[in-house]
Design a protein around this motif. Structure first.
Motif, PDB file in Angstrom:
ATOM      1  N   ASP A   4      23.170  31.648   2.039  1.00 42.96           N
ATOM      2  CA  ASP A   4      21.145  31.751   1.089  1.00 42.96           C
ATOM      3  C   ASP A   4      21.223  33.323   1.964  1.00 42.96           C
ATOM      4  OD1 ASP A   4      21.417  31.358   4.199  1.00 42.96           O
ATOM      5  OD2 ASP A   4      20.592  29.659   4.016  1.00 42.96           O
ATOM      6  N   GLY A   5      19.416  33.705   2.065  1.00 40.29           N
ATOM      7  CA  GLY A   5      19.625  35.078   3.101  1.00 40.29           C
ATOM      8  C   GLY A   5      18.203  35.545   3.158  1.00 40.29           C
ATOM      9  N   GLY A   6      17.382  36.185   4.374  1.00 43.18           N
ATOM     10  CA  GLY A   6      16.122  36.476   4.394  1.00 43.18           C
ATOM     11  C   GLY A   6      16.076  37.717   5.406  1.00 43.18           C
ATOM     12  N   VAL A   7      15.353  36.771   6.170  1.00 43.63           N
ATOM     13  CA  VAL A   7      14.289  37.745   7.276  1.00 43.63           C
ATOM     14  C   VAL A   7      15.157  37.394   8.773  1.00 43.63           C
ATOM     15  CG1 VAL A   7      12.638  39.425   8.651  1.00 43.63           C
ATOM     16  CG2 VAL A   7      13.412  39.573   5.936  1.00 43.63           C
ATOM     17  N   ALA A   8      15.310  38.253   9.820  1.00 48.89           N
ATOM     18  CA  ALA A   8      15.971  36.960  10.889  1.00 48.89           C
ATOM     19  C   ALA A   8      14.736  37.996  11.588  1.00 48.89           C
ATOM     20  CB  ALA A   8      17.335  37.611  11.757  1.00 48.89           C
ATOM     21  N   THR A   9      13.778  37.578  12.573  1.00 55.61           N
ATOM     22  CA  THR A   9      12.767  38.184  13.775  1.00 55.61           C
ATOM     23  C   THR A   9      13.601  38.093  15.257  1.00 55.61           C
ATOM     24  OG1 THR A   9      11.233  38.045  11.960  1.00 55.61           O
ATOM     25  CG2 THR A   9      10.645  38.421  14.350  1.00 55.61           C
TER      26      THR A   9
END
Length: 220
Positions: A37-42
């Motif tokens: 998976d992949g996405g956005v880290a905050t």
């Protein structure tokens, strides 16, 4: 060995060992799946004062060892960007965890259903690795006194995962998760120095992420 490459090798070795062990189980007729998976880290909490959001990627080996429970070998990385205001460096958070995943709605097993909700909890390690950078008080002489952050700490995480079946062996996943690691304030003083000591060093690193990915059921 260069510390900049050590965390990547540890994460890759961790996943390779897990995959080798799980493939052996698959050959015995037991179900397992690979998930990416992949996405956005905050960054959250005090960490948000030092870094901006960035991309996040993960890879997992999932082995259902009993009804509605799965063992998860997981490695991932959050790529935190330097802050818009403070001259802190781009930083990578490498993680390698062993955890348990529980089905709370629907059941993803040998026969994939159309939906599913899972809860995950895991423990492991986190390596914080930064690009090289100069502090505000670096002497203007050559060669420049470059600084670099590389430390490893314990790590824990929790996640809520929403799954949807695509085929009999492929499913999609939307994952929201939180990672937390205790860190030494003394290790983070160099980041505080990069902000001219306007920001106090932090004692924990918390990151939230939202990812979209897929899993493939081996032997399906």
């Amino acid at each position: 060995m260069d510390a900049r490459h050590m965390s990547r090798m540890v994460a890759a070795l961790f996943l390779a060992c897990a995959l080798t062990a799980e493939v052996g189980l698959a050959q015995q007729g037991r179900a397992l799946s690979l998930r990416f998976d992949g996405g956005v880290a905050t960054p959250m909490g005090t960490l948000d004062d030092f870094f901006d959001p960035g991309p996040s990627f993960g890879a997992m080996v999932v082995y259902p060892f009993r009804n509605q429970l799965s063992l998860v070998f997981k490695t991932d990385v959050d790529l935190l960007n330097n802050h818009d205001y403070w001259p802190v460096p781009d930083t990578r958070l490498w993680r390698y965890e062993l955890g348990v995943e529980a089905d709370v709605l629907g059941l993803f097993g040998q026969e994939m259903e159309n939906y599913g909700v899972r809860l995950y909890g895991g423990l492991g390690g986190m390596s914080m690795e930064s690009d090289q950078f100069l502090t505000e008080f670096a002497e203007p002489v050559y060669p420049y006194p470059w600084e670099e952050l590389f430390n490893t700490y314990l790590s824990g995480s929790a996640a809520l995962k929403l799954g949807f079946g695509l085929t009999e062996v492929v499913s999609g996943w939307l994952t929201g998760q939180i990672h937390w690691s205790p860190v030494k304030e003394s290790d983070m003083e160099i980041l505080s120095e990069a902000t001219s000591f306007s920001m106090e060093p932090f004692s924990s690193a918390m990151v939230g992420s939202l990812r979209l990915g897929f899993s493939y059921l081996l032997g399906g």
